[in-house]
Design a protein around this motif. Structure first.
Motif, mmCIF file in Angstrom:
data_model
loop_
_atom_site.group_PDB
_atom_site.id
_atom_site.type_symbol
_atom_site.label_atom_id
_atom_site.label_comp_id
_atom_site.label_asym_id
_atom_site.label_seq_id
_atom_site.Cartn_x
_atom_site.Cartn_y
_atom_site.Cartn_z
ATOM 1 N N LEU A 73 36.663 76.393 5.012
ATOM 2 C CA LEU A 73 36.144 75.793 3.784
ATOM 3 C C LEU A 73 35.049 76.642 3.161
ATOM 4 O O LEU A 73 34.899 76.674 1.937
ATOM 5 N N VAL A 120 36.330 66.618 0.327
ATOM 6 C CA VAL A 120 36.547 66.892 1.747
ATOM 7 C C VAL A 120 36.349 65.616 2.548
ATOM 8 O O VAL A 120 35.399 64.857 2.311
ATOM 9 N N HIS A 163 40.956 67.742 1.047
ATOM 10 C CA HIS A 163 41.058 68.499 2.289
ATOM 11 C C HIS A 163 40.502 67.690 3.465
ATOM 12 O O HIS A 163 39.395 67.146 3.385
ATOM 13 N N VAL A 187 39.039 68.205 7.166
ATOM 14 C CA VAL A 187 38.460 69.330 7.907
ATOM 15 C C VAL A 187 37.979 68.880 9.276
ATOM 16 O O VAL A 187 37.669 67.700 9.502
ATOM 17 N N VAL A 239 40.137 73.725 7.485
ATOM 18 C CA VAL A 239 41.054 72.782 6.848
ATOM 19 C C VAL A 239 42.226 72.535 7.796
ATOM 20 O O VAL A 239 42.952 73.466 8.151
#
Length: 418
Positions: free
Chosen positions: A30, A40, A402, A404, A410
């Protein structure tokens, strides 16, 4: 269906897929490889929240139907259902259709079903095998639904919404609830499946006491409907609960003599990622009322953006704006990193203060000082993680989000269905 890349080797996506559309690439860093700003979700707090709320519902002998309009992210619907959710709550018929297409078959529309075009979507879902519940609060709507679904040869399960003076929808008086139940019983094409309410519209002095009274009213009303033989299904539903007062609703349902005869359903939505604003504050209230719960929910949603300009002393402009993050409250700077840096070496945002936001820009007042990690250490390109208040109003700004891990790698990219 959602198509995501799960191979650890990055694939190439065209440039137009970056920015708000994110990328379909996984196995990326990221801090180095993802076009920012980006929304995120952190896997560890997400997993905690899924398990925590499911366990909360189980211990209160209730079912969980998370409000999907918060995220409109089918991958999260699947995670919620896999964790044990009874169904998914939605706010509109197109949302219901999108959730059903991604495998959510039990749907609760926490709104009145109005308009023949929306009724046609509901009929489509019922014919396809969906289990759909909708709310009603007046005779006109009941008559419209009855005519449409009787002509279609279908039976639509309905929940009477119980409202409050000055609130949103819903029958204001208990006698209106009973009268509407009798109207439903007399009409074809419908069956009364229970009661629905939303305590978030209950206001005034001593809100906790008012919300307890409202929840007890729901319990008393559904028991009266049972006594008068007006309920048309086995184990009828009684449902309420947003993400702020779920403890009071769950306690009233648990203590209301519903077990074995009714289906209590809680509907929080924001719990899945929690927040750094209004729900963090609401959780303090929950934990003060229920110290036995110990640790509560953890914030999982953040928006990452980069310092774009340092145009004058004490001012940083970040490439993040109202189009990127909810604005119920100013976003909260949480942590900073060097672009391409190591997650193990975060930089300080102590004293950073959001003073203004525009469509694509956030103005940050920087603290005075010369210590390492403070104002003189800020560089153009630094990456800042921001927390938001009210996740509904951040999710709807993104088409891809995303997921994570703890090292900001990711591990998946999820599409939304707004």
């Amino acid at each position: 269906m959602i198509h995501t890349t799960t191979d650890a080797s990055p694939t190439t996506s065209p440039a137009w897929q970056d920015g708000h559309k994110g990328t379909l690439e996984t196995g990326r860093d990221l801090l180095a490889d993802v076009s920012l700003p980006a929304a995120v979700i952190h896997e560890a707090p997400l997993a905690h929240n899924l398990a925590w709320m499911q366990d909360f519902a189980r211990r209160h002998r209730a079912q969980l139907a998370p409000h999907g309009k918060t995220t409109m992210t089918p991958a999260l619907f699947r995670r919620q259902l896999e964790a044990g959710a009874w169904g998914i709550t939605l706010a509109t018929l197109p949302q219901c259709r999108a959730a059903f297409a991604e495998g959510a078959t039990r749907l609760l529309l926490a709104n009145q079903l109005v308009g023949r075009a929306n009724m046609a979507i509901a009929a489509e879902l019922l014919r396809a095998g969906g289990e759909l519940y909708v709310t009603v609060d007046g005779r006109d709507n009941v008559a419209q639904l009855s005519e449409f679904f009787a002509e279609a040869g279908l039976t639509l399960p309905v929940l009477i919404e119980v409202g409050v003076d000055g609130g949103r929808c819903g029958c204001r008086r208990d006698e209106e609830v009973i009268a509407l139940a009798r109207e439903i019983a007399a009409r074809p094409g419908l069956t009364l499946a229970g009661l629905e309410g939303y305590e978030g519209v209950v206001h005034g002095d001593d809100p906790a006491a008012r919300i307890r009274a409202y929840a007890e009213r729901l319990v008393a009303d559904v028991r009266r409907l049972e006594q008068e033989g007006l309920l048309g299904v086995a184990a009828p539903i009684v449902t309420a609960s947003g993400s702020a007062w779920y403890d009071l609703i769950a306690e009233a349902f648990r203590d209301g003599g519903l077990e074995g005869r009714f289906t209590p359903v809680l509907r929080p939505g924001c719990y899945v990622v929690h927040d750094h604003g209004i729900y963090r504050e609401a959780q303090r209230g929950v934990l003060s009322r229920r110290p036995d719960l110990h640790e509560g929910l953890r914030p999982a949603l953040e928006v990452y953006a980069q310092v774009q300009s340092l145009p004058e002393p004490g001012l940083a402009i970040v490439a993040l704006g109202k189009r990127d993050i909810g604005v119920d409250q100013p976003p909260e700077p949480l942590v900073r990193y060097r672009e391409g840096g190591d997650v193990e070496t975060p930089l300080s945002v102590d004293g950073w203060r959001v003073t203004r936001q525009m469509d694509q820009h956030t103005f940050i007042a920087l603290p005075r000082g010369t210590d390492e990690g403070r104002a003189d250490d800020v560089r153009v390109g630094d990456i800042v993680a921001f927390g938001a208040s009210h996740p509904c109003l951040t999710f709807d700004k993104w088409r891809r989000i995303h997921l994570v891990d703890e090292r900001l790698q990711v591990i998946d990219t999820w599409e939304t269905r707004f």
